[in-house]
Scaffold this active site. Structure first.
Site, mmCIF file in Angstrom:
data_model
loop_
_atom_site.group_PDB
_atom_site.id
_atom_site.type_symbol
_atom_site.label_atom_id
_atom_site.label_comp_id
_atom_site.label_asym_id
_atom_site.label_seq_id
_atom_site.Cartn_x
_atom_site.Cartn_y
_atom_site.Cartn_z
ATOM 1 N N ASP A 129 -12.588 -5.678 -3.359
ATOM 2 C CA ASP A 129 -12.286 -5.021 -2.081
ATOM 3 C C ASP A 129 -12.854 -3.604 -2.090
ATOM 4 O OD1 ASP A 129 -11.344 -4.254 0.359
ATOM 5 O OD2 ASP A 129 -9.233 -4.141 -0.226
ATOM 6 N N ASP A 138 -3.919 -3.944 -5.263
ATOM 7 C CA ASP A 138 -5.200 -3.306 -4.956
ATOM 8 C C ASP A 138 -5.280 -2.017 -5.774
ATOM 9 O OD1 ASP A 138 -6.978 -1.379 -3.602
ATOM 10 O OD2 ASP A 138 -7.227 -2.934 -2.073
ATOM 11 N N LYS A 156 0.842 -1.187 0.000
ATOM 12 C CA LYS A 156 0.000 0.000 0.000
ATOM 13 C C LYS A 156 0.879 1.239 0.000
ATOM 14 C CE LYS A 156 -3.916 1.661 2.716
ATOM 15 N NZ LYS A 156 -5.080 1.204 3.471
ATOM 16 N N HIS A 191 -7.141 -6.915 -5.969
ATOM 17 C CA HIS A 191 -8.217 -6.343 -5.173
ATOM 18 C C HIS A 191 -8.858 -5.284 -6.047
ATOM 19 C CE1 HIS A 191 -7.552 -7.490 -0.695
ATOM 20 N NE2 HIS A 191 -7.992 -8.475 -1.447
HETATM 21 C C1 RNT Z 1 -6.568 -2.113 3.058
HETATM 22 C C2 RNT Z 1 -6.467 -3.254 2.128
HETATM 23 C C3 RNT Z 1 -7.099 -4.526 2.594
HETATM 24 C C4 RNT Z 1 -8.457 -4.348 3.244
HETATM 25 C C5 RNT Z 1 -9.219 -5.641 3.473
HETATM 26 C C6 RNT Z 1 -10.335 -5.461 4.430
HETATM 27 O O1 RNT Z 1 -6.143 -0.931 2.521
HETATM 28 O O2 RNT Z 1 -6.977 -2.902 0.883
HETATM 29 O O3 RNT Z 1 -7.150 -5.419 1.542
HETATM 30 O O4 RNT Z 1 -9.269 -3.490 2.517
HETATM 31 O O5 RNT Z 1 -8.362 -6.626 3.841
HETATM 32 ZN ZN ZN Z 2 -7.135 -4.483 -0.580
#
Ligand code: RNT
Ligand code: ZN
Length: 422
Positions: free
Chosen positions: A329, A262, A231, A289
Site C-alpha cells: 500500500d 498498515d 488508522k 499493508h
Molecule cells: C488509507 C489506508 C488504505 C488505503 C487504500 C487505498 O490510509 O491505508 O489502505 O491506502 O485502501
Molecule cells: Zn493501508
C-alpha cells in the site's frame, strides 16, 4: 551487468558460505517462490479509479507528484501491472479497489456494484494466473464528503455504505471462487474529524453496528477472507478516527476476521513488525499493508529498510507464512509508476529472502543459552553475507532481470507506451 554464468558462479560461492552457517540457499529460494505478494492496483493511477467525473478528495489520502503517463483506463492499468509483474520474480496477486469497476461508461452507484463489473479483472487474472484481492472504496465519493461513512449519523448515508460493503463481499466471493484462491477483502474507511469531537462513542457504536450488518452474510472462507484496517489519523481526521487500532483489533478478535496492519498507521516510533506476534496470539490470520511512512502516513515507495526486514523476519521466524497475507500500500506519483511497483515489490521479496537466509537455529541457540554476546555478533556478521548473489540467482531462475537490469525494461516501456499517453 552480470551474465548468467557469472550469476551462477557467484551463487555457487554464496551457497557454500551459507551452508557453513547451516543455511540451505536452494531451500530458501524454493520457499520464497511460494510466497505471494499482493500488488495494489492503485499505485498505477494515483488512487484515482475509473468512475466518471467526481473529482472528489480521497478521504485524506493523496498521491503527490505529476509524473507523466499514468494509466487512464482499466486496460492501461492492467497492461502496466503486467509490465511490472514481468520484472518481479515469483507468482503474485493483484489487489483491486471497488472504484476500479468497469461499468461500460454507465454510472453505477457503489451500493449497486456487481461481480459482473469486475469480470474484466477476473478474466485477466485468470489468464495471467494472478490471485485477486479486493477493497471497499469508502472515499472519493459525495456520500463520504462529510467525513463519515459507516459511522455516519445520517441513516441513509450509513445504510448506503453498509450496502457498498455487502456488494464488495459478493464481488470478492466471485473473485475467490473463479480464481480458486480466497480473496482477501479489506475495508478501510476514512471516518473521523479534524477537530476535537464531543462524542467519540456514538460513531464507534454506529461503526460496530454497520460492520455487524455488513458481515451478516456468511461467505465461505475458501473464497473470501474479511479484513478491517484501522488508522491513527489522516488529513482532515487529525483529532479523531472512528476506526482506531483498538476498535478494529477488538472487532477482528470478537468476530474472527482478519486485521490489517498498515505500516503507516501508528505513532511514528511504533512498528508493525512488533505487532505481528502479538495480534497472531489472538487472530488466525492478518493482512499487512506494507508501506513506508516518512514523518507521517505518507505512503512512500517501500525500500529495503530496517523495518521492512524486521517485518519479514517476524513472519519467517514465527512460522507465520500461512497466516500473514502480504499486501502493498503505497502510491508515489513523482516517479515512474511502474518502477515504483517494481522497486517496492522487489524490496519486499528481498526482505523475505533475507529472512529465509537467516541462520535462525544458531541465533535461537545463542539466545536460549543466554549467550547474548554471540547473538549480537552473529546478527551483525550476517548482514554482510553474499545475499545479493542469491537474489540475482533467484531472479535468473525466475526469468526476470537480475540486479538493476529491470530498469531498462521500464525505460523502454516508458518510451514506447506511457510517455505517449495524453
Ligand atoms: C488509507 C489506508 C488504505 C488505503 C487504500 C487505498 O490510509 O491505508 O489502505 O491506502 O485502501
Ligand atoms: Zn493501508
Amino acid at each position: 551487468m552480470s551474465n548468467s554464468s557469472t550469476i551462477e558462479k557467484a551463487y555457487g560461492m554464496a551457497r557454500q558460505r551459507y551452508a557453513e552457517l547451516g543455511v540451505g540457499t536452494d531451500e530458501a529460494i524454493k520457499r520464497l517462490a511460494g510466497i505471494p505478494v499482493s500488488l495494489h492496483c492503485w499505485q498505477g493511477d494515483d488512487v484515482s479509479g475509473f468512475e466518471t467525473g467526481d473529482g472528489l478528495s480521497g478521504g485524506g489520502i493523496m498521491a503527490t507528484g505529476n509524473y507523466p503517463g499514468k494509466a487512464r483506463t482499466a486496460e492501461e492499468l492492467r497492461m502496466d501491472l503486467e509490465e511490472a509483474m514481468s520484472l518481479i520474480p515469483g507468482s503474485h496477486r493483484v489487489s483491486i479497489h471497488a472504484m476500479y469497476a468497469e461499468t461500460g461508461g454507465k454510472g453505477v452507484e457503489r451500493n449497486q456494484l456487481q461481480p459482473a463489473h469486475f469480470s474484466g479483472w477476473i478474466d485477466w487474472a485468470k489468464a495471467n494466473e494472478f490471485g485477486l484481492d479486493f477493497n471497499g472504496t469508502f472515499f472519493s465519493h459525495p456520500k463520504a464528503e462529510s467525513g463519515f461513512t459507516l459511522s455516519s449519523a445520517d441513516e441513509g448515508i450509513r445504510r448506503f455504505w453498509v450496502e457498498h460493503g455487502m456488494a464488495c463481499r459478493r464481488i470478492a466471493e466471485r473473485m475467490g471462487r473463479e480464481l480458486g484462491s480466497a480473496c482477501v477483502t479489506n475495508m478501510w474507511i476514512p471516518d473521523g474529524c479534524k477537530d476535537i469531537p464531543i462524542d467519540r462513542k456514538g460513531p464507534r457504536e454506529r461503526l460496530k453496528k454497520s460492520l455487524d450488518e455488513m458481515f451478516t452474510e456468511k461467505i465461505d472462507r475458501n473464497y473470501l477472507l474479511d479484513s478491517v484496517e484501522g488508522k491513527l489519523f489522516g488529513i482532515g481526521s487529525e483529532s479523531y478516527v472512528v476506526g482506531s487500532h483498538e476498535f478494529y483489533l477488538g472487532y477482528a478478535i470478537a468476530n474472527n476476521i482478519l486485521l490489517c496492519l498498515d505500516a503507516g498507521h501508528f505513532h511514528p516510533t511504533e512498528v508493525i513488525s512488533d505487532k505481528i506476534s502479538s495480534v497472531l496470539s489472538f487472530l488466525d490470520e492478518i493482512l499487512l499493508h506494507v508501506s513506508r511512512p516518512v514523518r507521517w502516513d505518507s505512503d512512500h515507495v517501500v525500500i529495503l529498510s530496517d523495518e521492512l526486514k524486521a517485518i519479514a523476519q517476524e513472519i519467517v521466524r514465527g512460522a507465520y507464512l500461512d497466516r500473514v497475507h502480504i499486501g502493498l500500500d503505497f502510491f508515489d506519483a513523482s516517479i515512474n509508476r511502474i518502477a515504483a511497483w517494481v522497486i517496492g515489490t522487489r524490496c519486499t521479496i528481498k526482505a523475505l529472502l533475507l529472512a529465509l537466509l537467516e541462520p535462525i537455529e544458531k541465533l535461537r541457540r545463542f539466545e536460549n543459552s543466554g549467550d547474548l554476546t554471540s547473538r549480537l555478533a552473529m546478527l551483525e556478521e550476517i548482514k554482510t553475507l553474499p545475499f545479493g548473489a542469491v537474489w540475482d540467482y533467484y531472479c535468473l531462475k525466475s526469468d526476470v532481470p537480475a540486479a538493476e537490469a529491470w530498469l531498462k525494461a521500464v525505460k523502454d516501456y516508458e518510451v514506447n507506451v506511457t510517455s505517449k499517453r495524453g
